[in-house]
Motif scaffolding. Sequence first.
Motif, mmCIF file in Angstrom:
data_model
loop_
_atom_site.group_PDB
_atom_site.id
_atom_site.type_symbol
_atom_site.label_atom_id
_atom_site.label_comp_id
_atom_site.label_asym_id
_atom_site.label_seq_id
_atom_site.Cartn_x
_atom_site.Cartn_y
_atom_site.Cartn_z
ATOM 1 N N UNK A 225 0.652 -3.477 2.812
ATOM 2 C CA UNK A 225 0.895 -4.695 3.574
ATOM 3 C C UNK A 225 2.388 -4.998 3.684
ATOM 4 N N UNK A 226 3.177 -4.551 2.720
ATOM 5 C CA UNK A 226 4.628 -4.731 2.820
ATOM 6 C C UNK A 226 5.186 -3.918 3.993
ATOM 7 N N UNK A 227 4.628 -2.739 4.237
ATOM 8 C CA UNK A 227 5.058 -1.939 5.386
ATOM 9 C C UNK A 227 4.590 -2.551 6.700
ATOM 10 N N UNK B 53 -7.648 -7.390 4.089
ATOM 11 C CA UNK B 53 -6.273 -6.896 4.074
ATOM 12 C C UNK B 53 -5.721 -6.822 5.493
ATOM 13 N N UNK B 54 -6.543 -6.357 6.437
ATOM 14 C CA UNK B 54 -6.120 -6.298 7.843
ATOM 15 C C UNK B 54 -5.809 -7.698 8.379
ATOM 16 N N UNK B 55 -6.643 -8.666 8.016
ATOM 17 C CA UNK B 55 -6.410 -10.035 8.483
ATOM 18 C C UNK B 55 -5.161 -10.610 7.845
ATOM 19 N N UNK B 56 -4.932 -10.307 6.570
ATOM 20 C CA UNK B 56 -3.707 -10.767 5.907
ATOM 21 C C UNK B 56 -2.482 -10.212 6.619
ATOM 22 N N UNK B 57 -2.521 -8.940 7.005
ATOM 23 C CA UNK B 57 -1.406 -8.336 7.738
ATOM 24 C C UNK B 57 -1.207 -9.031 9.077
ATOM 25 N N UNK C 146 -11.483 -1.991 12.114
ATOM 26 C CA UNK C 146 -10.095 -1.825 11.671
ATOM 27 C C UNK C 146 -10.020 -1.355 10.226
ATOM 28 N N UNK C 147 -10.972 -1.820 9.415
ATOM 29 C CA UNK C 147 -10.951 -1.464 7.989
ATOM 30 C C UNK C 147 -11.146 0.031 7.766
ATOM 31 N N UNK C 148 -11.857 0.699 8.683
ATOM 32 C CA UNK C 148 -12.122 2.129 8.506
ATOM 33 C C UNK C 148 -10.853 2.963 8.607
ATOM 34 N N UNK C 149 -9.828 2.414 9.236
ATOM 35 C CA UNK C 149 -8.579 3.164 9.399
ATOM 36 C C UNK C 149 -7.712 3.117 8.145
ATOM 37 N N UNK C 150 -8.063 2.257 7.196
ATOM 38 C CA UNK C 150 -7.277 2.139 5.966
ATOM 39 C C UNK C 150 -7.766 3.171 4.956
ATOM 40 N N UNK C 151 -7.041 4.259 4.854
ATOM 41 C CA UNK C 151 -7.403 5.336 3.939
ATOM 42 C C UNK C 151 -6.159 5.769 3.161
ATOM 43 N N UNK C 152 -6.383 6.536 2.123
ATOM 44 C CA UNK C 152 -5.260 7.043 1.339
ATOM 45 C C UNK C 152 -5.147 6.359 -0.004
ATOM 46 N N UNK C 153 -4.129 6.758 -0.748
ATOM 47 C CA UNK C 153 -3.950 6.254 -2.107
ATOM 48 C C UNK C 153 -2.821 5.243 -2.246
ATOM 49 N N UNK C 154 -2.294 4.777 -1.130
ATOM 50 C CA UNK C 154 -1.249 3.749 -1.210
ATOM 51 C C UNK C 154 -1.834 2.456 -1.767
ATOM 52 N N UNK D 185 8.101 -10.280 6.088
ATOM 53 C CA UNK D 185 7.554 -11.263 5.146
ATOM 54 C C UNK D 185 8.062 -10.980 3.737
ATOM 55 N N UNK D 186 8.215 -12.029 2.959
ATOM 56 C CA UNK D 186 8.668 -11.864 1.583
ATOM 57 C C UNK D 186 7.526 -11.363 0.702
#
Length: 224
Positions: free
Chosen positions: A62-64, A103-107, A48-56, A69-70
């Motif tokens: 994670x807000x998206x 980060x994926x687990x936090x989401x 799953x981590x490999x799909x997290x790319x880009x400069x965001x 969630x607050x």
Amino acid sequence: STLSSSSAASDVYKRQTLLNAASGLYPLTAGEVRRSDESRPFFLSQDAAHALVGDDPAFEWIRREAPDASDEACRKTMRKMGIPTEAQTKPLSVLSGGERTRLCIAAMLLSRCNLLVLDEPTNHLDLLARQYLEEAIRGFDGAVLLVSHDRYFAAQVSTRVVELNGRQVQDTGADYRSYVGAREELHERMRKREVEGAGQAVTAPRAASKRETRRQRARSRVAR
């Protein structure tokens, strides 16, 4: 539930195929997948981590992913998963593989899902993050389908073991400890692994775990 395969050589293939089929990512050649119309699944694959790319920035991502969630809940969950405040503003592209996995687990923990499909979720997690994930799963008000080589983690969170043997699937109706205890051959094989690796696999990690715990507590205090 926890999955157990009797064939180590085909274990990876079996679990990936099963979990992807159960999640609807692989088409079925036979049989069917039945899920409640009310199920809201979250599939956490090993890659799953490999799909997290880009400069965001990590926090914006994670807000998206967790719009309900607050901000404070997002920051708190990220810190507990071992992503300190300073790392939350970093672009996804510069995060390590372990940080992206966390980060994926936090989401996942912030989502409103009621069905978790988890493939080796403790990979790349330190001791405190593993403990937090364990507590979150034990308190989760839903169903969890888990595949893990982490025997301690499986024993702590699983309530039923499903065994894959060739093309047969058997619901043992037992939790992990009972499942292992009732199978003398499996229990003996696991005991030998522990004894054979006693010089390295048992003694060294215990000392390392204590050091890691102290470091993580110190980082957690700084992050707060």
